[in-house]
Write a protein that holds these residues in place. Structure first.
Motif, PDB file in Angstrom:
ATOM      1  N   THR A 183       1.454  47.715 -10.950  1.00 42.04           N
ATOM      2  CA  THR A 183       0.614  46.642 -10.251  1.00 42.04           C
ATOM      3  C   THR A 183       1.557  45.315  -9.827  1.00 42.04           C
ATOM      4  O   THR A 183       1.928  44.909  -8.953  1.00 42.04           O
ATOM      5  N   VAL A 202      -5.040  42.314 -12.437  1.00 46.39           N
ATOM      6  CA  VAL A 202      -5.549  43.544 -12.748  1.00 46.39           C
ATOM      7  C   VAL A 202      -6.703  43.082 -13.466  1.00 46.39           C
ATOM      8  O   VAL A 202      -6.595  42.820 -14.873  1.00 46.39           O
ATOM      9  N   ILE A 226      -7.754  45.398  -8.598  1.00 44.42           N
ATOM     10  CA  ILE A 226      -6.525  44.737  -8.080  1.00 44.42           C
ATOM     11  C   ILE A 226      -6.568  43.715  -7.324  1.00 44.42           C
ATOM     12  O   ILE A 226      -7.018  44.160  -6.051  1.00 44.42           O
ATOM     13  N   THR A 270       5.266  46.020  -8.518  1.00 46.88           N
ATOM     14  CA  THR A 270       5.387  46.030  -7.155  1.00 46.88           C
ATOM     15  C   THR A 270       4.910  44.875  -6.537  1.00 46.88           C
ATOM     16  O   THR A 270       5.631  44.742  -5.571  1.00 46.88           O
ATOM     17  N   ALA A 271       4.082  44.075  -6.864  1.00 48.57           N
ATOM     18  CA  ALA A 271       3.671  42.983  -6.435  1.00 48.57           C
ATOM     19  C   ALA A 271       4.788  41.982  -6.154  1.00 48.57           C
ATOM     20  O   ALA A 271       5.448  41.552  -5.400  1.00 48.57           O
ATOM     21  N   ALA A 301      -0.073  39.595  -8.590  1.00 47.28           N
ATOM     22  CA  ALA A 301      -1.085  40.531  -8.731  1.00 47.28           C
ATOM     23  C   ALA A 301      -2.022  40.217  -9.957  1.00 47.28           C
ATOM     24  O   ALA A 301      -1.363  39.627 -11.028  1.00 47.28           O
ATOM     25  N   LEU A 308       0.687  54.472  -8.004  1.00 47.30           N
ATOM     26  CA  LEU A 308      -0.246  54.738  -8.970  1.00 47.30           C
ATOM     27  C   LEU A 308      -0.201  56.195  -9.161  1.00 47.30           C
ATOM     28  O   LEU A 308      -0.678  56.645 -10.460  1.00 47.30           O
ATOM     29  N   ILE A 350      -1.154  51.309 -14.956  1.00 43.50           N
ATOM     30  CA  ILE A 350      -1.678  50.525 -13.779  1.00 43.50           C
ATOM     31  C   ILE A 350      -1.191  48.999 -13.901  1.00 43.50           C
ATOM     32  O   ILE A 350      -0.941  48.719 -12.801  1.00 43.50           O
ATOM     33  N   ARG A 351      -1.285  48.508 -14.916  1.00 44.02           N
ATOM     34  CA  ARG A 351      -0.957  46.929 -15.135  1.00 44.02           C
ATOM     35  C   ARG A 351       0.341  46.826 -14.534  1.00 44.02           C
ATOM     36  O   ARG A 351       0.744  45.949 -13.855  1.00 44.02           O
ATOM     37  N   LEU A 395       1.694  50.466  -3.636  1.00 37.51           N
ATOM     38  CA  LEU A 395       1.136  50.770  -4.891  1.00 37.51           C
ATOM     39  C   LEU A 395       0.409  52.013  -4.866  1.00 37.51           C
ATOM     40  O   LEU A 395       0.380  52.553  -6.013  1.00 37.51           O
ATOM     41  N   ALA A 453       0.083  46.875  -0.898  1.00 37.13           N
ATOM     42  CA  ALA A 453      -1.077  47.833  -1.438  1.00 37.13           C
ATOM     43  C   ALA A 453      -0.662  49.353  -0.992  1.00 37.13           C
ATOM     44  O   ALA A 453      -0.840  50.151  -1.793  1.00 37.13           O
ATOM     45  N   LEU A 501      -3.905  41.544  -4.965  1.00 33.64           N
ATOM     46  CA  LEU A 501      -2.692  41.450  -4.436  1.00 33.64           C
ATOM     47  C   LEU A 501      -2.518  40.219  -3.527  1.00 33.64           C
ATOM     48  O   LEU A 501      -3.381  40.344  -2.654  1.00 33.64           O
TER      49      LEU A 501
END
Ligand SMILES: [Zn+2]
Ligand SMILES: [Zn+2]
Length: 395
Positions: free
Chosen positions: A283, A296, A195, A286-287, A294, A224, A279-280, A220, A217, A197
């Motif tokens: 991520t 991935v 990942i 969150t970003a 982000a 996660l 996860i995708r 995240l 981070a 960021l």
């Protein structure tokens, strides 16, 4: 029916000789030309015609076909053959001296499969269909099985079922010489994610003028883990480990970027897909929620090792006949480690079982991948006998 147990026991000295030679000459990854040549020589020596042996499959993999006299389907017996970059410290008379080591007993797997070939070659008249012996490099790097499959090892003749084993100390509370089986998910998939960021760097004293990827981070990492704790059925095993985090260059500078790298391990194919998607999504969200961006990169590794129930029941029947019911036991829980035999089991129904080959009474208590790892050679006939008995009885 011939006495497969006695026949396998009788050739134990030969199985041990093969094991010792391979042990003394460890090779790594896909670069296993000497092991390949040795296996071909061993197969020819026991009577396999050159035309029945194919080498150079997916690099230095070998496949040999034994055709039975009775029509039927094809069973593959798969052994891995590669070693590890470990300096051996066992003190064995046949210890390797080239800086590599068979510290995961793949030498024993190959020797046991050769032993099965030597037993079965005398039973062609009773053998239905054929047996394809597959000797696979690069298990430790989990690319050898796929390389052989991509090179056609499961075709001509088409493989209908597969059996394989791992020896050693993988599950506790077993006694040496016993067999452990699993009727379903036995080992995990092993995927990797990276990942990146991206924020906007600046002075540590003016965070309001930056977009801080370190804060991203932090959030995240917590989010996660909620995939596992809140979104997956709690009885469905899953691991999400972030093993590397990198960002920043000084205590008072907010960096422009932070990297997280980790692994996902699951036992279920649908869970695997779901974890990747989440996860995708988490991520990116969150970003973006913090004003950043982000990326991935998700790299699939081997799928989970999932045994076929019918094949496993046949394995249990063969092993119980040879060793007695008490010595054939269900493994108490799956391992979240990976095995690239999974690529074969994704293509054909089969079963992968645990052969308890390390003997604490002989000081064999060191774990796999340890420079003092060792196995009890007295147990090697067992793998050969089970493979041979299964081959004669699975259909
Ligand atoms: Zn290993
Ligand atoms: Zn291994």
């Amino acid at each position: 029916m011939a006495n497969i147990k006695d026949e396998a026991k009788r050739i134990l000295p030969q199985i041990v000789e093969w094991r010792r030679h391979i042990h003394a000459h460890p090779e790594l990854g896909l670069e296993t030309p000497e092991t390949e040549a040795y296996i071909v020589k061993a197969l020819e020596g026991m009577g396999f015609p050159s035309s029945s042996i194919k080498k150079g499959i997916g690099g230095h993999g070998v496949a040999a076909v034994l055709q039975g006299d009775i029509p039927g389907q094809t069973l593959a017996i798969r052994a891995d053959l590669d070693a590890l970059p470990i300096k051996e410290e066992t003190g064995l008379s046949f210890a390797a001296t080239n800086g590599n080591m068979h510290a995961c007993a793949h030498d024993a797997h190959t020797a046991m499969a050769l032993g099965a070939a030597k037993v079965l070659i005398n039973h062609r008249r009773e053998l239905k269909g054929s047996v394809k012996f597959i000797f696979q490099p690069a298990e430790e790097t989990v690319i050898g099985a796929k390389a052989m499959i991509d090179d056609g090892v499961l075709e001509n003749p088409k493989v209908n079922a597969l059996i394989a084993l791992h020896t050693g100390l993988l599950w506790k509370d077993f006694s040496v010489g016993q067999i452990g089986y699993s009727r379903g998910g036995m080992m995990a998939s092993a995927d990797r994610f990276l990942i990146t960021l991206k924020g906007k760097g600046g002075h540590g004293a003016t965070p309001h003028l930056t977009v801080d990827p370190i804060s991203m981070a932090g959030q995240l990492i917590c989010r996660l883990q909620t995939i596992l704790s809140r979104e997956i059925n709690p009885v469905d095993p899953a691991v999400l480990t972030i093993g590397r985090i990198a960002g920043g260059s000084a205590y008072n500078i907010i960096p422009g970027e932070c990297i997280l790298e980790g692994t996902v391990r699951v036992l279920d194919v649908a869970t695997r897909k779901m974890v990747e998607e989440r996860i995708r999504e988490l991520t990116v969200s969150t970003a973006e929620s913090m004003g950043g961006e982000a990326m991935v990169e998700y790299t699939p590794g081997p799928p989970p090792v999932i045994n076929n129930e019918a094949m496993t029941n046949k394995l249990i029947a063969s092993a119980a006949l040879l060793l007695g019911n008490d010595n054939v036991r269900e493994i108490p829980e799956p391992s979240m480690g990976a095995e690239d035999v999974a690529y074969f089991l994704e293509q054909v129904p089969g079963t992968f079982f645990f052969h308890v080959g390390s003997n604490p009474d002989k000081g064999q208590t060191y774990p796999h991948h340890n420079s003092r790892f060792d196995i009890d050679e007295e147990t090697l006939w067992i793998g050969s006998a089970i493979f041979a008995h299964f081959a004669l009885n699975w259909q």
